[in-house]
Design a protein around this motif. Structure first.
Motif, PDB file in Angstrom:
ATOM      1  N   ALA A  15       0.691  -1.275   0.132  1.00 14.60           N
ATOM      2  CA  ALA A  15       0.045  -0.035  -0.133  1.00 14.60           C
ATOM      3  C   ALA A  15       0.820   1.233   0.043  1.00 14.60           C
ATOM      4  O   ALA A  15       0.227   2.423  -0.139  1.00 14.60           O
ATOM      5  N   GLY A  16       2.274   1.172  -0.092  1.00 10.30           N
ATOM      6  CA  GLY A  16       3.089   2.104   0.072  1.00 10.30           C
ATOM      7  C   GLY A  16       3.247   2.986   1.385  1.00 10.30           C
ATOM      8  O   GLY A  16       3.941   3.689   1.357  1.00 10.30           O
ATOM      9  N   ARG A  17       2.875   2.226   2.423  1.00 12.63           N
ATOM     10  CA  ARG A  17       3.291   2.685   3.852  1.00 12.63           C
ATOM     11  C   ARG A  17       4.385   1.935   4.403  1.00 12.63           C
ATOM     12  O   ARG A  17       4.314   1.211   5.174  1.00 12.63           O
ATOM     13  N   LEU A  18       5.498   2.419   3.721  1.00 12.56           N
ATOM     14  CA  LEU A  18       6.677   1.621   3.941  1.00 12.56           C
ATOM     15  C   LEU A  18       7.351   1.716   5.327  1.00 12.56           C
ATOM     16  O   LEU A  18       7.822   0.959   6.143  1.00 12.56           O
ATOM     17  N   LYS A  19       7.159   3.125   6.066  1.00 13.54           N
ATOM     18  CA  LYS A  19       7.720   3.328   7.556  1.00 13.54           C
ATOM     19  C   LYS A  19       7.002   2.170   8.369  1.00 13.54           C
ATOM     20  O   LYS A  19       7.793   1.455   9.258  1.00 13.54           O
ATOM     21  N   CYS A  75      11.828  -6.976   4.610  1.00 16.66           N
ATOM     22  CA  CYS A  75      11.936  -5.667   5.531  1.00 16.66           C
ATOM     23  C   CYS A  75      13.215  -4.896   4.850  1.00 16.66           C
ATOM     24  O   CYS A  75      13.160  -3.628   4.415  1.00 16.66           O
ATOM     25  N   ALA A  76      14.228  -5.531   4.053  1.00 21.23           N
ATOM     26  CA  ALA A  76      15.410  -4.939   3.404  1.00 21.23           C
ATOM     27  C   ALA A  76      14.738  -4.323   2.292  1.00 21.23           C
ATOM     28  O   ALA A  76      15.163  -3.310   1.673  1.00 21.23           O
ATOM     29  N   ARG A  77      13.907  -4.886   1.452  1.00 21.25           N
ATOM     30  CA  ARG A  77      13.318  -4.398   0.305  1.00 21.25           C
ATOM     31  C   ARG A  77      12.552  -3.053   0.658  1.00 21.25           C
ATOM     32  O   ARG A  77      12.401  -1.947  -0.096  1.00 21.25           O
ATOM     33  N   ALA A 114      18.896  -1.396   5.021  1.00 18.96           N
ATOM     34  CA  ALA A 114      18.794  -2.414   3.906  1.00 18.96           C
ATOM     35  C   ALA A 114      19.918  -3.134   3.764  1.00 18.96           C
ATOM     36  O   ALA A 114      19.662  -4.472   3.697  1.00 18.96           O
ATOM     37  N   ALA A 115      21.155  -2.762   3.604  1.00 19.72           N
ATOM     38  CA  ALA A 115      22.486  -3.646   3.305  1.00 19.72           C
ATOM     39  C   ALA A 115      22.434  -4.524   4.689  1.00 19.72           C
ATOM     40  O   ALA A 115      22.895  -5.696   4.605  1.00 19.72           O
ATOM     41  N   ALA A 116      22.114  -4.069   5.997  1.00 13.48           N
ATOM     42  CA  ALA A 116      22.467  -4.746   7.177  1.00 13.48           C
ATOM     43  C   ALA A 116      21.173  -5.978   7.220  1.00 13.48           C
ATOM     44  O   ALA A 116      21.845  -6.867   7.601  1.00 13.48           O
ATOM     45  N   PHE A 117      20.143  -5.611   6.721  1.00 17.12           N
ATOM     46  CA  PHE A 117      19.161  -6.600   6.753  1.00 17.12           C
ATOM     47  C   PHE A 117      19.609  -7.621   5.809  1.00 17.12           C
ATOM     48  O   PHE A 117      19.536  -8.805   5.807  1.00 17.12           O
ATOM     49  N   TYR A 118      19.770  -7.320   4.462  1.00 13.04           N
ATOM     50  CA  TYR A 118      20.394  -8.411   3.443  1.00 13.04           C
ATOM     51  C   TYR A 118      21.669  -9.219   3.849  1.00 13.04           C
ATOM     52  O   TYR A 118      21.529 -10.514   3.704  1.00 13.04           O
ATOM     53  N   GLN A 119      22.618  -8.711   4.835  1.00 11.82           N
ATOM     54  CA  GLN A 119      23.644  -9.697   5.245  1.00 11.82           C
ATOM     55  C   GLN A 119      23.381 -10.292   6.264  1.00 11.82           C
ATOM     56  O   GLN A 119      23.722 -11.449   6.422  1.00 11.82           O
ATOM     57  N   GLN A 177      14.865   4.276   0.573  1.00 12.19           N
ATOM     58  CA  GLN A 177      16.190   4.900   0.296  1.00 12.19           C
ATOM     59  C   GLN A 177      16.968   4.929   1.479  1.00 12.19           C
ATOM     60  O   GLN A 177      17.946   5.526   1.464  1.00 12.19           O
ATOM     61  N   ASP A 178      16.826   3.876   2.429  1.00  7.58           N
ATOM     62  CA  ASP A 178      17.759   3.515   3.805  1.00  7.58           C
ATOM     63  C   ASP A 178      18.659   2.326   3.289  1.00  7.58           C
ATOM     64  O   ASP A 178      18.489   1.491   3.644  1.00  7.58           O
TER      65      ASP A 178
END
Length: 171
Positions: free
Chosen positions: A91-95, A121-123, A134-139, A129-130
């Protein structure tokens, strides 16, 4: 016991009471929903069926609220929490989605389900644009499921993120 959760809500300028949708609070109390057109689901399963139907119809914001109502009735169902986060993201409510994903991640035991929550969550963080978070979650996904499909996908998305930062557009 939930002080850490209250800290998360304060971080986005909300209280825990604000986070629970009014429709969920009213539905759980057995009264009609906000618009008065619907009443409390006959069973917990009906709440899930309603939420799933809204999701399948592409009504993501309404589905997110329906999953919140179902969660209010069945707070131990972390799968419903993840579905709520997915609907918020769609729905675009990303936060809001990232907050719900983080709560779900804390509840979920180690394994592929938690790795999937972290990947979603990473996506969402990437769409916000965080890139650092995002990188920390991917790792974390890669560490939890290095040989699994989730870990391979997370590695590919992390590599793509790193390439973006090497691009002249980021300089």
């Amino acid at each position: 016991m939930y002080r850490w959760l209250a800290g998360i809500f304060r971080g986005v300028g909300a209280s825990i009471h604000d986070w629970i949708p009014k429709s969920a609070r009213i539905a759980a109390n057995g009264q009609g929903l906000d618009d008065g057109s619907r009443s409390r689901p006959a069973s917990e399963q009906d709440a899930v069926i309603t939420a799933d139907a809204l999701r399948d119809a592409g009504r993501y914001a309404e589905a997110a609220e329906a999953y919140a109502a179902a969660l209010f009735l069945m707070p131990v169902r972390n799968d419903l929490r993840v579905q709520r986060a997915n609907m918020l993201k769609d729905a675009g409510r990303l936060k809001e989605a990232t907050i719900v994903y983080r709560v779900a991640e804390c509840i979920e035991p180690a394994g592929l389900a938690r790795a999937d929550i972290r990947l979603q969550c990473a996506r969402a963080l990437l769409n916000l644009q965080d890139h650092g978070e995002a990188a920390a979650f991917y790792q974390a996904v890669i560490a939890e499921a290095p040989e699994q499909e989730l870990g391979i996908v997370a590695q590919a998305e992390l590599n793509r993120l790193r390439l973006l930062h090497l691009s002249p557009y980021w300089l």
